[in-house]
Design a protein around this motif. Structure first.
Motif, short mmCIF file in Angstrom:
data_model
loop_
_atom_site.label_atom_id
_atom_site.label_comp_id
_atom_site.label_asym_id
_atom_site.label_seq_id
_atom_site.Cartn_x
_atom_site.Cartn_y
_atom_site.Cartn_z
N ILE A 87 -5.64 14.77 -5.22
CA ILE A 87 -6.16 13.59 -4.53
C ILE A 87 -5.05 12.98 -3.67
CG2 ILE A 87 -7.12 11.28 -4.83
CD1 ILE A 87 -8.23 12.30 -7.53
N PRO A 88 -5.28 12.75 -2.38
CA PRO A 88 -4.25 12.16 -1.51
C PRO A 88 -3.75 10.82 -2.05
CG PRO A 88 -6.08 12.98 -0.20
CD PRO A 88 -6.51 13.05 -1.63
N ARG A 89 -2.44 10.73 -2.28
CA ARG A 89 -1.87 9.47 -2.77
C ARG A 89 -0.37 9.42 -2.49
NH1 ARG A 89 -2.95 12.92 -6.88
NH2 ARG A 89 -1.33 13.37 -8.44
N SER A 90 0.10 10.27 -1.60
CA SER A 90 1.54 10.37 -1.35
C SER A 90 2.08 9.13 -0.66
CB SER A 90 1.84 11.61 -0.51
OG SER A 90 3.20 11.63 -0.14
N PHE A 91 3.27 8.69 -1.08
CA PHE A 91 3.92 7.57 -0.42
C PHE A 91 4.36 7.94 1.00
CE2 PHE A 91 7.30 10.05 -2.25
CZ PHE A 91 8.33 9.98 -1.33
N ILE A 92 4.38 9.24 1.31
CA ILE A 92 4.76 9.67 2.67
C ILE A 92 3.74 9.15 3.68
CG2 ILE A 92 5.16 11.65 4.18
CD1 ILE A 92 6.18 13.17 1.75
N GLY A 93 2.47 9.15 3.31
CA GLY A 93 1.45 8.60 4.20
C GLY A 93 1.70 7.14 4.48
N GLU A 94 2.12 6.40 3.46
CA GLU A 94 2.46 4.99 3.62
C GLU A 94 3.63 4.82 4.58
OE1 GLU A 94 2.10 0.81 2.14
OE2 GLU A 94 0.81 2.56 2.09
N ILE A 95 4.63 5.68 4.43
CA ILE A 95 5.81 5.61 5.31
C ILE A 95 5.43 5.90 6.76
CG2 ILE A 95 8.02 6.71 5.85
CD1 ILE A 95 8.43 7.09 2.85
N LEU A 96 4.63 6.96 6.97
CA LEU A 96 4.23 7.32 8.33
C LEU A 96 3.47 6.17 9.00
CD1 LEU A 96 3.04 11.00 7.78
CD2 LEU A 96 5.03 10.27 9.09
N PHE A 97 2.61 5.53 8.23
CA PHE A 97 1.82 4.43 8.77
C PHE A 97 2.73 3.26 9.17
CE2 PHE A 97 -0.65 0.47 7.87
CZ PHE A 97 -1.50 0.56 8.95
N LYS A 98 3.67 2.91 8.29
CA LYS A 98 4.57 1.80 8.58
C LYS A 98 5.50 2.13 9.75
CE LYS A 98 4.47 -0.16 3.92
NZ LYS A 98 3.82 -1.43 4.31
N TRP A 99 5.95 3.39 9.82
CA TRP A 99 6.79 3.80 10.96
C TRP A 99 6.02 3.63 12.26
CZ3 TRP A 99 9.69 8.94 9.40
CH2 TRP A 99 10.68 8.61 8.46
N GLN A 100 4.74 4.03 12.25
CA GLN A 100 3.94 3.93 13.47
C GLN A 100 3.79 2.49 13.91
OE1 GLN A 100 0.72 2.69 14.08
NE2 GLN A 100 0.40 3.59 16.09
N LYS A 101 3.59 1.58 12.96
CA LYS A 101 3.45 0.16 13.30
C LYS A 101 4.76 -0.39 13.86
CE LYS A 101 1.11 -2.63 10.73
NZ LYS A 101 0.66 -3.43 9.57
N LEU A 102 5.88 0.00 13.24
CA LEU A 102 7.18 -0.45 13.73
C LEU A 102 7.46 0.11 15.12
CD1 LEU A 102 9.24 -0.11 10.44
CD2 LEU A 102 8.79 -2.23 11.66
N TYR A 103 7.14 1.39 15.30
CA TYR A 103 7.35 2.03 16.61
C TYR A 103 6.54 1.33 17.69
CZ TYR A 103 6.61 5.23 20.46
OH TYR A 103 6.49 5.77 21.72
N ALA A 104 5.27 1.03 17.39
CA ALA A 104 4.41 0.37 18.37
C ALA A 104 4.97 -0.99 18.75
CB ALA A 104 2.99 0.25 17.82
#
Length: 239
Positions: A87-104
């Motif tokens: 089941i998808p639950r990796s903290f890597i997905g959380e990191i990618l999402f936060k990086w994208q928000k910071l990048y934007a």
């Protein structure tokens, strides 16, 4: 759920969220809505029997909710899952999402030529809080970041010829120079607030991809990624 000591951590963190997730999903209600707004809703006998069956399986057989309903949310995207994949639950997905928000945010400030002051940097900087787990990540708006497109300028001059009159920079050359300067400025700004320069990530390899969620999230959230490989030894997982 409380009485049966059910374990959580697959999209939800407690009994209330677990039950709400299954009910909203199976009744085809908006997954990001407050279930309390549906308390007065009437369910059919068939719907009630179906929900009670799911709850019994969740409590007695201890089957995770995403396996019971056939899917779950990761960073706002829905992924179909069953017992063939984790089941998808990796903290890597959380990191990618936060990086994208910071990048934007950084990209907007650079475009507006707003300096990254110390206070701004501290506000945007990736800290331990930026990596906190949030299993309710299916709630909230996902920001789409379209991939950048490469531009090339072809010269119309014949090879081995020398211009007889001085030439001035063309509009396209000036545009390319401006684009290059902007790209450099953005890259420098990004490295101030992120541990890596996400503008220079062009390829991604997701080993043991399972549901493929991290590969898809990388393609969605990394601004300049051009190629993503998702591989797994399990043919069932990839089917």
């Amino acid at each position: 759920l409380h009485r049966h000591n059910v374990d959580y951590g697959h999209t939800t963190t407690n009994a209330y969220e677990d039950a709400a997730f299954m009910i909203l999903h199976e009744l085809a209600l908006p997954n990001d809505s407050d279930i309390r707004s549906w308390y007065a809703a009437k369910v059919t006998r068939k719907e009630k029997e179906h929900l009670m069956k799911l709850l019994r399986q969740r409590c007695v057989d201890q089957i995770p909710a995403p396996y019971l309903v056939g899917g779950c949310y990761q960073q706002g995207l829905y992924f179909m899952v069953d017992k063939r994949v984790l089941i998808p639950r990796s903290f890597i997905g959380e990191i990618l999402f936060k990086w994208q928000k910071l990048y934007a945010d950084v990209a907007q400030r650079v475009a507006e030529k707003t300096p990254l002051s110390s206070s701004t940097s501290s506000t945007l900087a990736v800290s331990e809080n930026a990596f906190e787990f949030d299993y309710n990540d299916y709630i909230g708006e996902i920001i789409d970041q379209p991939p950048a497109t490469a531009t090339t300028t072809a010269s119309s001059a014949e090879p081995f010829t020398t211009p007889t009159t001085p030439t001035t920079p063309s509009t396209s050359s000036k545009t390319n120079n401006d684009d290059t300067a902007a790209a450099v400025a953005l890259s420098q700004a990004v490295t101030k607030v992120l541990p890596i320069d996400v503008t220079k990530v062009y390829t991604v390899l997701d080993m043991c991809t399972g549901s493929g969620c991290l590969a898809i999230l990388a393609a969605k959230f990394l601004p300049n990624v051009e190629h993503v490989d998702a591989v797994d030894l399990s043919e069932d997982a990839l089917s």
